[in-house]
Design a protein around this motif. Structure first.
Motif, PDB file in Angstrom:
ATOM      1  N   PRO A 354       0.817  -1.224   0.000  1.00 22.76           N
ATOM      2  CA  PRO A 354       0.000   0.000   0.000  1.00 22.76           C
ATOM      3  C   PRO A 354       0.845   1.268   0.000  1.00 22.76           C
ATOM      4  CG  PRO A 354      -0.740  -1.540   1.693  1.00 22.76           C
ATOM      5  CD  PRO A 354       0.582  -2.042   1.192  1.00 22.76           C
ATOM      6  N   TYR A 355       0.462   2.230  -0.785  1.00 23.27           N
ATOM      7  CA  TYR A 355       0.939   3.606  -0.720  1.00 23.27           C
ATOM      8  C   TYR A 355      -0.305   4.486  -0.591  1.00 23.27           C
ATOM      9  CZ  TYR A 355       3.557   7.863  -1.807  1.00 23.27           C
ATOM     10  OH  TYR A 355       4.134   9.119  -1.751  1.00 23.27           O
ATOM     11  N   TRP A 356      -1.181   4.382  -1.572  1.00 19.65           N
ATOM     12  CA  TRP A 356      -2.554   4.843  -1.425  1.00 19.65           C
ATOM     13  C   TRP A 356      -3.374   3.694  -0.831  1.00 19.65           C
ATOM     14  CZ3 TRP A 356      -4.026   9.822  -2.635  1.00 19.65           C
ATOM     15  CH2 TRP A 356      -3.170  10.554  -3.480  1.00 19.65           C
ATOM     16  N   ASP A 357      -4.459   4.018  -0.142  1.00 21.38           N
ATOM     17  CA  ASP A 357      -5.398   3.003   0.333  1.00 21.38           C
ATOM     18  C   ASP A 357      -6.790   3.621   0.380  1.00 21.38           C
ATOM     19  OD1 ASP A 357      -6.266   0.512   1.097  1.00 21.38           O
ATOM     20  OD2 ASP A 357      -4.954   0.365   2.850  1.00 21.38           O
ATOM     21  N   SER A 358      -7.781   2.804   0.759  1.00 21.97           N
ATOM     22  CA  SER A 358      -9.164   3.277   0.769  1.00 21.97           C
ATOM     23  C   SER A 358      -9.880   2.736   2.007  1.00 21.97           C
ATOM     24  CB  SER A 358      -9.889   2.814  -0.497  1.00 21.97           C
ATOM     25  OG  SER A 358     -10.136   1.415  -0.431  1.00 21.97           O
ATOM     26  N   ASN A 359     -11.130   3.189   2.193  1.00 21.44           N
ATOM     27  CA  ASN A 359     -11.959   2.660   3.278  1.00 21.44           C
ATOM     28  C   ASN A 359     -12.909   1.582   2.764  1.00 21.44           C
ATOM     29  OD1 ASN A 359     -13.575   4.412   1.814  1.00 21.44           O
ATOM     30  ND2 ASN A 359     -14.680   5.221   3.607  1.00 21.44           N
ATOM     31  N   PRO A 382     -17.555  -2.275  -3.252  1.00 20.35           N
ATOM     32  CA  PRO A 382     -16.514  -1.290  -2.931  1.00 20.35           C
ATOM     33  C   PRO A 382     -16.972   0.142  -3.177  1.00 20.35           C
ATOM     34  CG  PRO A 382     -16.087  -2.236  -5.072  1.00 20.35           C
ATOM     35  CD  PRO A 382     -17.268  -2.987  -4.521  1.00 20.35           C
ATOM     36  N   MET A 383     -16.488   1.039  -2.340  1.00 22.94           N
ATOM     37  CA  MET A 383     -16.720   2.471  -2.551  1.00 22.94           C
ATOM     38  C   MET A 383     -15.634   3.091  -3.419  1.00 22.94           C
ATOM     39  SD  MET A 383     -17.966   3.692   1.234  1.00 22.94           S
ATOM     40  CE  MET A 383     -16.635   2.843   2.098  1.00 22.94           C
ATOM     41  N   VAL A 384     -14.446   2.481  -3.423  1.00 21.91           N
ATOM     42  CA  VAL A 384     -13.316   2.994  -4.195  1.00 21.91           C
ATOM     43  C   VAL A 384     -12.874   1.910  -5.166  1.00 21.91           C
ATOM     44  CG1 VAL A 384     -10.969   3.911  -4.118  1.00 21.91           C
ATOM     45  CG2 VAL A 384     -12.583   4.458  -2.273  1.00 21.91           C
ATOM     46  N   THR A 385     -12.872   2.252  -6.442  1.00 21.16           N
ATOM     47  CA  THR A 385     -12.489   1.306  -7.479  1.00 21.16           C
ATOM     48  C   THR A 385     -11.790   2.089  -8.588  1.00 21.16           C
ATOM     49  OG1 THR A 385     -13.328  -0.324  -9.062  1.00 21.16           O
ATOM     50  CG2 THR A 385     -14.787   1.483  -8.500  1.00 21.16           C
ATOM     51  N   TYR A 386     -11.672   1.499  -9.773  1.00 16.53           N
ATOM     52  CA  TYR A 386     -11.008   2.212 -10.865  1.00 16.53           C
ATOM     53  C   TYR A 386     -11.824   2.077 -12.142  1.00 16.53           C
ATOM     54  CZ  TYR A 386      -9.359  -2.301 -12.666  1.00 16.53           C
ATOM     55  OH  TYR A 386      -9.301  -3.574 -13.174  1.00 16.53           O
ATOM     56  N   LYS A 414     -34.129  -1.124   7.145  1.00 10.98           N
ATOM     57  CA  LYS A 414     -33.524  -0.182   8.071  1.00 10.98           C
ATOM     58  C   LYS A 414     -32.091  -0.614   8.423  1.00 10.98           C
ATOM     59  CE  LYS A 414     -37.875   1.225  10.231  1.00 10.98           C
ATOM     60  NZ  LYS A 414     -38.641   1.301  11.501  1.00 10.98           N
ATOM     61  N   GLU A 415     -31.851  -1.922   8.330  1.00  7.84           N
ATOM     62  CA  GLU A 415     -30.550  -2.450   8.695  1.00  7.84           C
ATOM     63  C   GLU A 415     -29.584  -2.234   7.530  1.00  7.84           C
ATOM     64  OE1 GLU A 415     -28.939  -6.460  10.948  1.00  7.84           O
ATOM     65  OE2 GLU A 415     -30.978  -6.317  10.215  1.00  7.84           O
ATOM     66  N   HIS A 416     -28.779  -1.170   7.600  1.00  6.38           N
ATOM     67  CA  HIS A 416     -27.889  -0.848   6.490  1.00  6.38           C
ATOM     68  C   HIS A 416     -26.740   0.035   6.996  1.00  6.38           C
ATOM     69  CE1 HIS A 416     -30.688   2.613   6.648  1.00  6.38           C
ATOM     70  NE2 HIS A 416     -29.594   3.314   6.315  1.00  6.38           N
ATOM     71  N   THR A 417     -25.773   0.281   6.114  1.00  8.85           N
ATOM     72  CA  THR A 417     -24.668   1.187   6.428  1.00  8.85           C
ATOM     73  C   THR A 417     -24.445   2.104   5.237  1.00  8.85           C
ATOM     74  OG1 THR A 417     -22.335   1.336   7.037  1.00  8.85           O
ATOM     75  CG2 THR A 417     -22.935  -0.475   5.604  1.00  8.85           C
ATOM     76  N   VAL A 418     -24.162   3.384   5.502  1.00  8.65           N
ATOM     77  CA  VAL A 418     -23.899   4.368   4.453  1.00  8.65           C
ATOM     78  C   VAL A 418     -22.564   5.055   4.772  1.00  8.65           C
ATOM     79  CG1 VAL A 418     -24.745   6.365   3.179  1.00  8.65           C
ATOM     80  CG2 VAL A 418     -26.371   4.780   4.238  1.00  8.65           C
ATOM     81  N   ASN A 419     -21.711   5.144   3.782  1.00  7.74           N
ATOM     82  CA  ASN A 419     -20.396   5.763   4.005  1.00  7.74           C
ATOM     83  C   ASN A 419     -19.982   6.596   2.801  1.00  7.74           C
ATOM     84  OD1 ASN A 419     -19.156   4.416   6.589  1.00  7.74           O
ATOM     85  ND2 ASN A 419     -20.126   2.763   5.439  1.00  7.74           N
ATOM     86  N   TRP A 420     -19.205   7.649   3.090  1.00  4.72           N
ATOM     87  CA  TRP A 420     -18.510   8.352   2.021  1.00  4.72           C
ATOM     88  C   TRP A 420     -17.285   7.535   1.631  1.00  4.72           C
ATOM     89  CZ3 TRP A 420     -19.138  12.528   6.062  1.00  4.72           C
ATOM     90  CH2 TRP A 420     -20.277  13.307   5.819  1.00  4.72           C
ATOM     91  N   GLY A 421     -17.038   7.380   0.350  1.00  2.00           N
ATOM     92  CA  GLY A 421     -15.819   6.715  -0.079  1.00  2.00           C
ATOM     93  C   GLY A 421     -14.615   7.615   0.141  1.00  2.00           C
ATOM     94  N   LYS A 422     -13.508   6.998   0.544  1.00  2.00           N
ATOM     95  CA  LYS A 422     -12.275   7.763   0.806  1.00  2.00           C
ATOM     96  C   LYS A 422     -11.085   7.086   0.146  1.00  2.00           C
ATOM     97  CE  LYS A 422     -13.714   9.689   5.282  1.00  2.00           C
ATOM     98  NZ  LYS A 422     -13.364   9.831   6.727  1.00  2.00           N
ATOM     99  N   LEU A 423     -10.288   7.887  -0.530  1.00  2.00           N
ATOM    100  CA  LEU A 423      -9.013   7.456  -1.093  1.00  2.00           C
ATOM    101  C   LEU A 423      -7.940   8.317  -0.433  1.00  2.00           C
ATOM    102  CD1 LEU A 423      -7.343   5.908  -3.316  1.00  2.00           C
ATOM    103  CD2 LEU A 423      -7.796   7.869  -4.804  1.00  2.00           C
ATOM    104  N   PHE A 424      -6.921   7.705   0.168  1.00  4.70           N
ATOM    105  CA  PHE A 424      -5.985   8.469   0.983  1.00  4.70           C
ATOM    106  C   PHE A 424      -4.592   7.848   0.957  1.00  4.70           C
ATOM    107  CE2 PHE A 424      -8.079   5.329   3.593  1.00  4.70           C
ATOM    108  CZ  PHE A 424      -7.034   4.734   4.293  1.00  4.70           C
ATOM    109  N   LEU A 425      -3.607   8.660   1.362  1.00  2.34           N
ATOM    110  CA  LEU A 425      -2.240   8.172   1.535  1.00  2.34           C
ATOM    111  C   LEU A 425      -2.126   7.500   2.898  1.00  2.34           C
ATOM    112  CD1 LEU A 425      -0.022  11.135   0.233  1.00  2.34           C
ATOM    113  CD2 LEU A 425      -0.519   8.976  -0.921  1.00  2.34           C
TER     114      LEU A 425
END
Length: 558
Positions: A354-359, A382-386, A414-425
């Motif tokens: 890893p250099y970049w990674d994601s959540n 996945p929230m982060v892809t290419y 109602k049973e769910h999860t919501v997230n912002w995708g993040k790409l980070f160093l």
């Protein structure tokens, strides 16, 4: 069979004089023709060499010839034993100068074969390994001081002092000595002058020297010594640098410092001091700014007033450091089947480590179990892809995503999860940021953006010095665009007294929350999204942003 073979021995390393007797010549012999060639040096130095040296040609411990330098244009017979191979011929020379140091030429060795009646032409290219120092005095100086003692020594050999003992009424006004540059290319000179009334003045100065240079010191009644301070490391950037100007305390001599401060000129060189110019300089907040420099380049700076020149200070500009995988061409994909033939993918923004990674671990399966389609875990996309259609090659894609207990499209539980995708160093769950030893002005990148309900994606950049934040920048972008646009995030430095050691960069797919306090997203039905290059899926998503060609920008100061 009269073969002529040319060898050139460049005299350029420390030598020692051999003084062995010449052995009896064997019956089988070849010939070496010694020929002298004078290298580039001042005529005065050349005159010191010619006729003063003994040149020794030897093979092992056996001396083949030993002749004065100006008599070596001759044929020398050498043995052709040991299978007609003569090994490691050495040519060396050194001259002692009775209290004035040792004027040295340097020697090399070579291995070559020689047969009976072979001829080798050996050309001696002579260059000195030290500098000549001459000390002279002006008539005004000698008129004021009745006795003068000058001491000179090499910084690496302070115990070997050469004394220029001069009484103005009985001795010559010019003397010389030679100094080696083996350890440190400099010579220190101390002048002790006594007036007719018995007052003693002592001056000292350190001068840089180079091999083959004739350094002429003319001691004057009027003198000015300018001493520049070494630059502060944190004042040196990639394309500009700050230098402290001379102050009153940096000026010595029999002049009023205030009278010459405005006339001092500062000069810069990028070729080791061969050429000097004023460069692109200005005064900023009491410091001299040299702007428009090149990254990873060593510069020299000096101050000059009339004929007086200061010491030379050196600095190297920071590198124009760039982030790895900044165009997001490298990706790793892992396929897994949590149940039956239902295949899913996990994406990683790197090919090996890893250099970049994601959540992505928040919304992708962390392990393969015995799940069925009806009890599929939350983590399933996945929230982060290419994507393939980047600004140049591949691009990273980040989206806000809702995942429920069933398939992403059909769930409305109602049973769910919501997230912002993040790409980070960094590395998810452990490391934050990556090492970097430069201080950029800004971060640039290209993007496309499909915002959901007016949401904005955000870019955060932070630079640290051993854990202390020294700069930051942020940009929130809400405009919708399907064509690639370039954005620049300016960095504001809160600490300019510290050097950078690491950088953190983060791209976040959104910032807006709905009435439930969740990232805004489409909760019913599915919206199309491209992932894994050119695959298509329907998911409960929010905003989608693609990022490509991230670059750190290094601007001039102005």
């Amino acid at each position: 069979m009269n073969k002529f073979k040319n060898l050139v021995f460049i005299l350029a390393a420390i030598a020692f004089v051999y003084s062995c007797a010449v052995d009896e010549e064997p019956s089988s012999q070849g010939f070496i023709h010694l020929w002298s060639v004078m290298g580039d040096m001042p005529d005065e130095l050349a005159r010191d060499i010619v006729g003063s040296y003994t040149v020794v040609l030897s093979c092992g411990d056996r001396v083949i010839c030993s002749s004065p330098y100006n008599e070596i244009d001759s044929l020398v017979k050498v043995a052709c034993d040991d299978g007609y191979v003569v090994k490691a011929y050495n040519i060396t020379s050194e001259q002692a100068l009775e209290g004035r140091g040792r004027l040295r030429l340097y020697g090399m060795s070579d291995t070559f074969s020689i047969a009976p009646e072979d001829h080798y032409k050996v050309s001696l290219l002579c260059r000195p390994s030290n500098a000549k120092l001459t000390v002279g005095y002006t008539s005004g100086f000698l008129a004021k001081y009745s006795d003068v003692i000058v001491r000179a020594f090499e910084p690496s050999l302070p115990e070997r002092v050469v004394n220029f003992d001069i009484n103005a009424t009985t001795q010559s006004q010019e003397q010389f000595a030679f100094f080696n540059i083996d350890e440190e290319p400099a010579v220190c000179v101390e002048v002790e002058a006594i007036t007719s009334s018995g007052d003693t003045n002592v001056f000292s100065r350190r001068f840089p020297i180079v091999a083959g240079q004739w350094l002429k010191l003319n001691i004057d009644l009027d003198y000015v010594i300018l001493t520049l301070s070494e630059p502060v490391l944190s004042d040196i950037y990639a394309k500009y640098a700050f230098i402290s100007p001379l102050r009153h305390s940096d000026i010595e001599g029999n002049v009023d410092p205030s009278s010459i401060l405005e006339g001092i000129i500062y000069e810069i060189s990028d070729d080791g001091g061969t050429t000097w110019s004023s460069g692109n300089q200005s005064m900023i907040s009491g410091r001299i700014l040299f702007d428009g420099l090149s990254p990873s380049t060593t510069y020299q700076v000096r101050a000059r007033y009339s004929k007086y020149i200061s010491n030379i200070i050196n600095f190297t500009t920071e590198a124009a450091w760039q982030l790895q995988n900044a165009s997001f061409e490298e990706w790793k994909t892992e396929d897994y089947t949590p149940y039956g033939a239902y295949k899913l993918q996990k994406y990683f923004p790197y090919s090996s480590s890893p250099y970049w990674d994601s959540n992505n671990p928040l919304t992708t399966v962390t392990g393969v179990g015995t799940s069925t389609k009806d009890n599929l875990p939350y983590k399933s996309f996945p929230m982060v892809t290419y994507i393939y259609a980047g600004h140049s090659g591949n691009a990273a894609q980040i989206m806000t995503l809702r995942i429920g207990r069933k398939e992403a499209v059909n769930t409305n539980y109602k049973e769910h999860t919501v997230n912002w995708g993040k790409l980070f160093l960094g590395t998810y769950g452990s490391e934050s940021g990556r090492p970097m030893e430069s201080r950029p002005s800004a971060l640039s990148f290209w993007y496309t953006h499909d915002p959901y309900e007016g949401d904005s994606f955000q870019v955060n950049v932070t630079i640290y010095s051993n854990g202390t934040q020294i700069a930051s920048g942020m940009s929130a972008i809400s405009n919708s665009t399907s064509s690639w646009q370039q954005e620049r995030v300016e960095l504001q430095y809160s600490r300019t007294d510290l050097k950078a050691t690491s950088i953190y960069v983060e791209f976040v797919s959104g910032t807006k929350l709905n009435s439930s306090g969740e990232p805004v997203h489409q909760s019913k039905g599915g919206l199309s999204v491209t992932h894994g290059g050119d695959k298509t899926a329907y998911v409960h998503r929010g905003s989608v942003v693609a990022i490509d060609d991230v670059e750190l920008i290094y601007d001039n100061y102005n």
